[in-house]
Design an enzyme around this catalytic site. Sequence first.
Site, PDB file in Angstrom:
ATOM      1  N   CYS A 128     -20.311  87.463  49.103  1.00  0.00           N
ATOM      2  CA  CYS A 128     -21.419  87.111  50.516  1.00  0.00           C
ATOM      3  C   CYS A 128     -22.928  86.859  49.533  1.00  0.00           C
ATOM      4  O   CYS A 128     -23.594  85.677  50.002  1.00  0.00           O
ATOM      5  CB  CYS A 128     -21.671  88.351  50.929  1.00  0.00           C
ATOM      6  SG  CYS A 128     -20.563  88.865  52.580  1.00  0.00           S
ATOM      7  N   HIS A 382     -24.030  82.752  59.271  1.00  0.00           N
ATOM      8  CA  HIS A 382     -23.532  83.290  57.533  1.00  0.00           C
ATOM      9  C   HIS A 382     -22.428  82.738  57.471  1.00  0.00           C
ATOM     10  O   HIS A 382     -20.837  82.816  56.943  1.00  0.00           O
ATOM     11  CB  HIS A 382     -23.071  85.221  58.054  1.00  0.00           C
ATOM     12  CG  HIS A 382     -22.642  85.223  56.566  1.00  0.00           C
ATOM     13  ND1 HIS A 382     -23.548  85.099  55.186  1.00  0.00           N
ATOM     14  CD2 HIS A 382     -22.297  86.542  55.845  1.00  0.00           C
ATOM     15  CE1 HIS A 382     -22.677  85.321  53.947  1.00  0.00           C
ATOM     16  NE2 HIS A 382     -22.630  86.632  54.982  1.00  0.00           N
ATOM     17  N   CYS A 413     -25.988  91.662  50.768  1.00  0.00           N
ATOM     18  CA  CYS A 413     -24.340  93.067  50.663  1.00  0.00           C
ATOM     19  C   CYS A 413     -23.783  91.815  51.023  1.00  0.00           C
ATOM     20  O   CYS A 413     -23.835  91.182  50.760  1.00  0.00           O
ATOM     21  CB  CYS A 413     -24.533  93.838  51.597  1.00  0.00           C
ATOM     22  SG  CYS A 413     -24.731  92.972  53.681  1.00  0.00           S
ATOM     23  N   GLY A 415     -19.411  91.882  49.945  1.00  0.00           N
ATOM     24  CA  GLY A 415     -17.933  92.792  50.605  1.00  0.00           C
ATOM     25  C   GLY A 415     -17.991  93.548  49.182  1.00  0.00           C
ATOM     26  O   GLY A 415     -17.320  93.008  48.427  1.00  0.00           O
TER      27      GLY A 415
END
Length: 431
Positions: A128, A382, A413, A415
């Site tokens: 991300c 996103h 954040c 993954g």
Amino acid sequence: MHRLQVLSGHLRPPGLSPGPGAASPGIRSSECGAAASESPDDVVIVHGLRTAIGKAKRGSFKDTTPDELLSAVMKAVLSDLNLSPDKLGDICVGNVLQPGAGAVMARVAHFLSEFPDKVPVYTVNRQCSSGLQALLNIAGAIRSGTVDLGLACGVESMSMRSMSSPGDLSSRVSDVDQARDCLMPMGITSENVAEKFGISREKQDAFALISHQRAARAQSLGLFKEEIVPVQTQVLDGSGHETQVLVSKDEGIRPSTSLEGLSRLRPAFSPEGSTTAGNSSQVSDGAAVLLVGRRSSVQTLGLPVLGVLRSSAVVGVPPHVMGIGPAAAIPEALRRAGLTVDDIDVFEINEAFASQAVCCLEELGLPQYKVNPNGGAIALGHPLGCTGARQVVTLLHELRRRNKRAFGVVSMCIGTGMGAAAVFEYPGPGP
């Protein structure tokens, strides 16, 4: 209920030891009101643009390949500046879902943009944060003296690629708890954060509502127009009929969103959970591009300065609560910049899930009016590899509208258990 622990003055999740790394040169908090210090070696952002963000699999970009999305913005950024692409020393593209992080796709986008073959390009996948990592990679090349000017990009088509395959993994992956947790569905990590840190369904839905309200307001006021490149593309219907469309507005924003409507949605990942489709980020398609350079080279070319990269940090956190990443990364990035939370005018924190976004705001003590003032991923969407670059574009345009020297933070954040953050300064209007 757990709280993040404070270790050596920084918020850290339980069990996470402070990482090494000397503070990079920055601005002392006590000097924030003084004139900005400038160095010819500063890493500066010259310009940044993005596509509108389309709804994956049913939006206007569902039939548009990522190389086309990327090319549209690459060309627009240089065209706005009347800059020849042969001035570029390198191009880095953040991508998550394409094979090989999209290495071939990125080079194809390069040639679709009519860039010369002598300019190199490569890709990066830090999930991300890939779009932000692309910027940090170009910044690192500038600081090392490898290049003077480069493009930092992010792109994702979640319409054309899914997150279903983790790749080739050892048969021992289940033998190590944290290795196994790397395969945990993101929605379950959201539930873990909500339970562990006491983030109620009501708080999550209220946060989601604010995201849509702010994004709807920004869209109605035309605030996104200066950062969005309209893209002419085609959409296929069920019978294969092609319709030409001009995509210039984010598609995920729902001005009619209400608490009542959000509260009626069922949990999406656990029957007894609190994470729903309404308080989670939307899967999306989009691209964003930033022109980044050494200040002295930018000045020689007569280019403007939209922002200055002051510091960055990437920090690991436990994979099963990966959403707390910003609460660990933001304090580290601020420390390296010599700034505090109070010095920051705007925080752009990716809203992967309302649970983790609310948790990070509470743990860091961030006033909500400073966070995502024009909405975030719950409303906007996103597109994984694009988001970090998109956030920087949105942040710098918002800081410029404030018409004064200002500081901003981009964070998300990641993954498998990480958080990334970067601190930017808008130097204020020119003389």
